[in-house]
Design an enzyme around this catalytic site. Structure first.
Site, mmCIF file in Angstrom:
data_model
loop_
_atom_site.group_PDB
_atom_site.id
_atom_site.type_symbol
_atom_site.label_atom_id
_atom_site.label_comp_id
_atom_site.label_asym_id
_atom_site.label_seq_id
_atom_site.Cartn_x
_atom_site.Cartn_y
_atom_site.Cartn_z
ATOM 1 C CB THR A 71 2.545 -24.366 -3.618
ATOM 2 O OG1 THR A 71 4.133 -25.472 -4.064
ATOM 3 C CG2 THR A 71 3.602 -23.774 -3.650
ATOM 4 C CB SER A 122 9.052 -19.088 -9.469
ATOM 5 O OG SER A 122 7.542 -19.298 -8.350
ATOM 6 C CE1 TYR A 167 1.434 -19.954 -8.057
ATOM 7 C CE2 TYR A 167 3.548 -21.676 -8.365
ATOM 8 C CZ TYR A 167 1.706 -22.004 -7.892
ATOM 9 O OH TYR A 167 1.672 -22.669 -7.031
ATOM 10 C CG HIS A 168 6.926 -21.664 -6.490
ATOM 11 N ND1 HIS A 168 6.980 -21.452 -7.625
ATOM 12 C CD2 HIS A 168 6.657 -22.442 -6.392
ATOM 13 C CE1 HIS A 168 7.041 -22.777 -8.068
ATOM 14 N NE2 HIS A 168 6.489 -23.756 -6.917
ATOM 15 C CE LYS A 216 -0.151 -20.722 -4.977
ATOM 16 N NZ LYS A 216 -2.156 -21.258 -5.076
#
Lengths: 398, 398
Positions: A144, A179, A181-182, A185
């Site tokens: 991302t 975050s 989540y980020h 990545k």
């Protein structure tokens, strides 16, 4: 080419399988169908009424005349991944099989830990299974643009050459993800880069912008082929959420000052770009990064586009900013490169308004499904760890 | 100060508990005692005969007149961490509770996944439990100089200010870690930086060099207080392995060309530095990085030091390079900063030879324990995924 798609039941995965098979590729995929459960946990459902995986597979065969080779299974289960790769012998592996939501990862420690272990272990298993069964295959990994955060300098594609104290080196661009989540990545990117270096694997790491859209042309008129379309705070991306808001007369709700800039691209462009990556594999041992988006917009610019198009077609669209549940810069420099895909032939759609018209038309058919779950449009998962519905800023300031 | 030490049964943890209690701090700690099992799995044991945790705790009380508040438990168990923090209310948390071996993490996919999930989840649980119970506490997190890899430019302490295309920003220095284990430390750093930013936590992230040594002064003559000393391919650091080799007449075995440069520091300096960090906490919300080492040496320079000191005291020490089981640069630029700790008063030991004399004397008492497991001195875990004993280069080239 034999292409394996991890996460083939998802928003991108289900679209990509169709896009690829329509272009003559042989496609296999896996999914644990968790996205369906997560959206339910978020109190929502897809605006488009998506079908069971069995019905989807039948529709795929009916429309494209070829099977989508599918197995339900968990990327965290190494033996599952290993066996599937061994049987299918993929030439390209597109890894879309991760938990993709920033707010979901921020709910609490358990959602944070699940997100990090799920995403990291799935990717590590994929790398190890490639090494064992198909070391020549090409891993196209979905990352991302959020990995980079919002630095005060230009963002190159993965690497930059810099001078520091009189010496020069080419280094990975620093990651400042916003975050849990980020962060996964960014962790994946580091792990993949290392695997390419030591094992000679090849990978394209896609720093994708925010995707929007309800369809690609391949879906035609068969409703069974429609991909999911989420509009809840966890799984709905910003422009998709705006469109859902527009069709039910809910104000579009940018977060905070609304000057956050991001790279965006339509679903059809995402499919085009992923396919370009697949068709142009890197060298053995090469780890390359593509910044994958069509154009940079602020979230307010996009809200204004939706308002304009929505009002054109007779919707009464308002914009009303809400308290930002995230901790992020709301005004910042943003200038990421995106040459690599253009150099390989990517032809951006450019016409966002046209895409918005298609989306609003598609979503109008499912207005009642959005109405039914409209309370999920306003976020309550906050980056400070509390849980509280964001208020409209106009109200909050009274 | 109330200091919590995660991993208090380990090489550094057991030493630190003594170092801190001798300086008036109140110390609590946890451990799952996994290091003991991992070393057994690696076919080895500590050269120093370490005692059961119960005996250790009794010796601690006998020598220092204060309890080490201890619980056996798993950092991956959030409730365990939360409850312990809630009860002890730490002012500083020193996180030494991770799987610390590069080769162990490279054995296979299962060891890789264990290492990444164990280390990442332990740190995430620590961050979340701090936020819930002691948000003012200071997290001193053990990272490694290995996070940076060996770039062709100077290595700053965590962050650097750079100009790129005419704009300037201060950014995290890029991480290029060289094993699945080292990757976890880079992932931790990213996660901790993010937690400090969004939750206002404070942390010192220690990029530590390679530690060597058998003891600190606090251990005195009570053998029960000795810390563990590993010499196997997984858990023995390079200089410790050399010393174990020297006392049994085994050739010192640098990997490959032997020009790999690293930062090194004696165990006593590590304790001094960690304590300086504890005594000088950062501001609320501050994430700072210390590069923690005394001096940079090549692994061949260190072998020559051990040879010199060993021969002085009557050992017949030879050096014989072996095939490098790792994939790493064997000749490279290396110039990392290390000002932050010096600025806070760190007084480096400097006298490596004196430390080596102490080590060789201590280890001579346990010669038979090293002899017994001497086959673990030569590595067979290879970065390419195969398993094969490294040969001496002199033999390999014949």
């Amino acid at each position: 080419m034999r292409v394996f798609v991890a996460g083939v039941d998802g928003y991108l995965g289900w679209s990509l399988a169709q896009y690829l098979v329509a272009r003559g590729h042989e496609v296999a995929g896996c999914d644990l169908l968790l996205r369906r459960k997560w959206v339910e946990e978020a109190g929502s459902h897809s605006a488009t009424p998506i079908r069971s995986i069995e019905e989807r597979l039948a529709a795929f065969k009916d429309n494209f005349g070829k099977e989508l080779i599918f197995r339900e299974g968990d990327l965290r289960d190494y033996d599952f991944v290993l066996e599937f790769f061994r049987l299918f012998q993929p030439e390209a592996i597109v890894h879309l099989g991760e938990m993709p939501s920033a707010p979901y990862s921020m709910i609490d420690v358990h959602h944070c830990n699940f997100t990090q272990t799920n995403n990291i272990v799935g990717t590590l298993n994929t790398l190890h299974a490639m090494k064992e069964t198909c070391p020549q295959a090409h891993l196209v990994k979905l990352g991302t643009m959020g990995e980079y955060g919002t630095p005060n300098i230009d963002i190159p594609e993965g690497f930059f050459t810099i001078e520091y104290r009189g010496r020069t080196d080419t280094l990975p661009f620093p990651r400042q993800a916003g975050s849990w989540y980020h962060q996964t990545k960014a962790h994946d990117s580091h792990n993949i880069m290392f695997a390419c270096k030591i094992w000679g694997l090849r990978s394209t790491d896609i720093m994708q912008g925010v995707v929007f859209g309800t369809r690609i042309d391949e879906m035609g008129d068969d409703e069974r082929l429609l991909t999911r379309f989420d509009f809840d705070q966890c799984f709905g991306t910003v422009l998709n959420r705006y469109c859902a808001e527009a069709v039910i007369g809910h104000p579009l709700s940018p977060f905070g000052a609304g000057q956050q800039k991001r790279g965006f691209l339509p679903l059809r462009d995402s499919m085009q770009c992923l396919t370009i990556a697949i068709n142009n594999p890197p060298e053995k041992g090469q780890y390359r990064v593509f910044n994958q988006f069509e154009e940079v917009y602020s979230v307010t610019e996009l809200a204004e586009k939706v308002k304009r198009v929505g009002n054109e077609i007779g919707l009464n669209v308002q914009i009303s900013n809400i308290e930002n549940p995230r901790i992020e810069q709301e005004q910042h420099y943003y200038n990421p490169d995106h040459r690599h895909l253009l150099d390989l032939g990517y032809e951006p759609t450019h016409n966002v308004e046209q895409e918005l018209r298609i989306m609003l038309r598609d979503l109008s058919r499912y207005r009642s499904r959005i109405e039914e779950k409209k309370e999920v449009l306003i976020p309550d998962i906050r980056w400070d760890g509390t849980r509280r519905k964001s208020r409209f800023l106009a109200e909050a300031s009274r």
